[in-house]
Design an enzyme around this catalytic site. Structure first.
Site, PDB file in Angstrom:
ATOM      1  N   HIS A 172     -13.888 134.810  47.310  1.00 49.54           N
ATOM      2  CA  HIS A 172     -12.767 134.710  48.249  1.00 49.54           C
ATOM      3  C   HIS A 172     -13.131 133.849  49.458  1.00 49.54           C
ATOM      4  CE1 HIS A 172     -14.156 137.826  51.213  1.00 49.54           C
ATOM      5  NE2 HIS A 172     -14.660 138.445  50.158  1.00 49.54           N
ATOM      6  N   ASP A 225     -11.452 133.947  52.545  1.00 47.35           N
ATOM      7  CA  ASP A 225     -11.208 134.496  53.886  1.00 47.35           C
ATOM      8  C   ASP A 225     -12.391 135.316  54.366  1.00 47.35           C
ATOM      9  OD1 ASP A 225     -10.588 136.482  51.890  1.00 47.35           O
ATOM     10  OD2 ASP A 225      -9.667 137.688  53.466  1.00 47.35           O
ATOM     11  N   ASP A 249     -19.989 136.779  53.284  1.00 45.16           N
ATOM     12  CA  ASP A 249     -18.896 137.459  52.581  1.00 45.16           C
ATOM     13  C   ASP A 249     -17.631 136.665  52.845  1.00 45.16           C
ATOM     14  OD1 ASP A 249     -17.092 139.196  51.505  1.00 45.16           O
ATOM     15  OD2 ASP A 249     -17.286 140.716  53.062  1.00 45.16           O
ATOM     16  N   GLU A 279      -8.640 138.386  50.553  1.00 45.76           N
ATOM     17  CA  GLU A 279      -9.286 139.534  49.916  1.00 45.76           C
ATOM     18  C   GLU A 279      -9.554 140.632  50.930  1.00 45.76           C
ATOM     19  OE1 GLU A 279     -12.569 142.134  48.548  1.00 45.76           O
ATOM     20  OE2 GLU A 279     -12.516 140.840  50.315  1.00 45.76           O
ATOM     21  N   GLU A 280      -9.924 140.241  52.140  1.00 45.36           N
ATOM     22  CA  GLU A 280     -10.339 141.232  53.142  1.00 45.36           C
ATOM     23  C   GLU A 280      -9.191 142.100  53.630  1.00 45.36           C
ATOM     24  OE1 GLU A 280     -13.262 141.901  53.630  1.00 45.36           O
ATOM     25  OE2 GLU A 280     -14.520 140.139  53.325  1.00 45.36           O
ATOM     26  N   ASP A 328     -19.178 138.594  44.971  1.00 47.50           N
ATOM     27  CA  ASP A 328     -18.703 139.079  46.271  1.00 47.50           C
ATOM     28  C   ASP A 328     -19.457 140.340  46.694  1.00 47.50           C
ATOM     29  OD1 ASP A 328     -17.134 139.297  48.537  1.00 47.50           O
ATOM     30  OD2 ASP A 328     -15.517 140.358  47.511  1.00 47.50           O
ATOM     31  N   HIS A 360     -19.067 141.827  57.626  1.00 49.64           N
ATOM     32  CA  HIS A 360     -17.946 142.151  58.528  1.00 49.64           C
ATOM     33  C   HIS A 360     -18.368 142.326  59.988  1.00 49.64           C
ATOM     34  CE1 HIS A 360     -15.302 143.819  55.010  1.00 49.64           C
ATOM     35  NE2 HIS A 360     -15.914 142.693  54.721  1.00 49.64           N
TER      36      HIS A 360
HETATM   37 ZN   LIG Z   1     -16.037 140.005  50.240  1.00 48.37          ZN
END
Ligand SMILES: [Zn+2]
Length: 402
Positions: free
Chosen positions: A79, A81, A139, A173-174, A196, A378
């Site tokens: 992903h 984003d 990520d 995705e997030e 991922d 994150h």
């Molecule tokens: Zn991810």
């Protein structure tokens, strides 16, 4: 040829933070800028049918080598984003040679060995960290860099036989929407992997069954001076309902395959209160039992406070992909073999969350998840060791050769 690290550093320079409050697809327009750059790069690598669709999904294909056209099509997905939980603007990655202890960040913060003891595995390695003010974006831009580096390698080594490879890069995705507009039939793969996951070696094919629940409590408000036997305070009623949840079945008391109830938002006044919660369990029967328990609790509270005082709505979010992977366990065996051949020890772990692959598995594309090599996603302590990036390219090349 660009190295995987160069690719990665280029992608993290794009701010692709998604936005859970947006109504648009993709949720933020800036994700399209990375998408457009990837389209250009994939075309220049010689991938075929490269495009970004109106929803911001980037697809491209590495054609099969001569004689391998009949092999099943393998998909690789990552992903674009980054998490809304931390800034992804002006990411300033720093490469440090890790000699042990805490890792000082440019802004004075540290990545502490005490908080993250796994760091000791990476002594002597170059690690890419942030300057302490943003997330890194490993990520999942590490996944993108690894997939495209593996494709570039095979494109430059036509003597290595492989089937057709489908590449997919998704937005959002997030915020849980990465598979919403994924065109499985146009992707055309029989099975796929999302790249991922976390630390090098992880293979994941079991995730939570997930639902969200909203409780609305209707009270009766009266001047507190004359409220005796008449006021029904919705805040206290909601509190009573929460108080009857199993106290030890929360995220902070559970691990591994254990499920939980997670109250994550509450607002209200005497007249009305709402409680938002998540329900999670790996086991489908226990998951259904948790939802039933909340229904029964709500009926019980209504029997005390009067019919209609408590209203509960539950919505399933996603299911454990295990059910869909079990008939295709060769996907897990192939991933383990691809890792071992690259000198990586495979670690099969249950995910305490969901993945795009879980949703895709229920859309007809069985899709386990592989490590990227990164950690501390994150947040500002996110990092990825350079050797993990490089190893994952080898793993993906091995997988494509299978
Ligand atoms: Zn991810």
């Amino acid at each position: 040829m660009m190295t995987v690290t160069e690719r990665f550093l280029r992608y993290v320079s794009f701010d692709t933070r998604s936005d859970e409050h947006s109504e648009t697809v993709p949720s933020t327009d800036k994700q399209r800028l990375l998408g457009a750059a990837l389209v250009e790069e994939m075309q220049s690598m010689g991938l075929s049918d490269v495009s970004m669709d109106e929803n911001g999904y980037v697809f491209g294909f590495l054609p099969a080598t001569a004689g391998q056209e009949d092999r099943p099509v393998l998909g690789l997905i990552a992903h674009m984003d980054t998490s809304p939980d931390a800034s992804g603007e002006n990411v300033s990655p720093q490469t440090v040679l890790y000699e042990g202890g805490d890792i000082p960040l440019k802004n004075g913060d540290v990545i502490s060995l005490e908080a993250f003891p796994f760091l000791s595995k990476y002594v002597g390695q170059e690690i890419i960290v942030t300057d302490g003010t943003t997330l890194l974006g490993a990520d999942d831009k590490a996944g993108i860099a690894e997939i495209l580096s593996a494709c570039a390698y095979l494109a430059e080594h036509p003597e290595i036989p492989h089937g057709k490879i489908a590449i997919g890069f998704t937005p959002d995705e997030e915020i849980g929407c990465g598979s919403d507009h994924f065109d499985v039939s146009r992707f055309g793969a029989q099975f796929a992997y999302t790249v991922d996951g976390g630390e090098i070696g992880e293979i994941e094919y079991e995730n939570f069954n997930a639902a969200s629940a909203t409780l609305t409590v209707h009270g009766v408000n009266i001047h507190p001076g004359s409220a005796k036997n008449r006021m029904k305070n919705a805040i206290l009623m909601a509190n009573e309902w929460i108080g009857r949840l199993p106290a030890a079945e929360t995220p902070s008391h559970t691990e591994g395959y254990e499920g939980f109830y997670h109250v994550h938002d509450m607002e209200g006044c005497e007249t009305q209160a709402t409680v938002s919660m998540l329900i999670r369990d790996h086991d489908r029967a226990l998951f259904e039992g948790r939802k039933r328990f909340l229904e029964e609790l709500t009926a019980f509270e209504n029997s005390i406070w009067g019919e209609g005082s408590f209203e509960l709505s539950i919505k399933d979010s996603y299911y454990n992909m295990k059910e869909k992977i079990l008939p295709h366990m060769e996907l897990i065996e192939n991933a383990k073999a691809a890792m071992e051949a690259a000198g990586v020890e495979p670690i099969v772990v249950p995910i305490r969350g969901g993945t795009d692959g879980a949703r895709l598995s229920y859309m007809g594309l069985p899709c386990p998840n592989l490590s990227t090599g990164g950690a501390n996603f994150h947040g500002v302590h996110e990092l990825i060791p350079v050797p993990s990036l490089e190893k994952m390219v080898d793993v993906l090349v091995n997988l494509m050769k299978v």
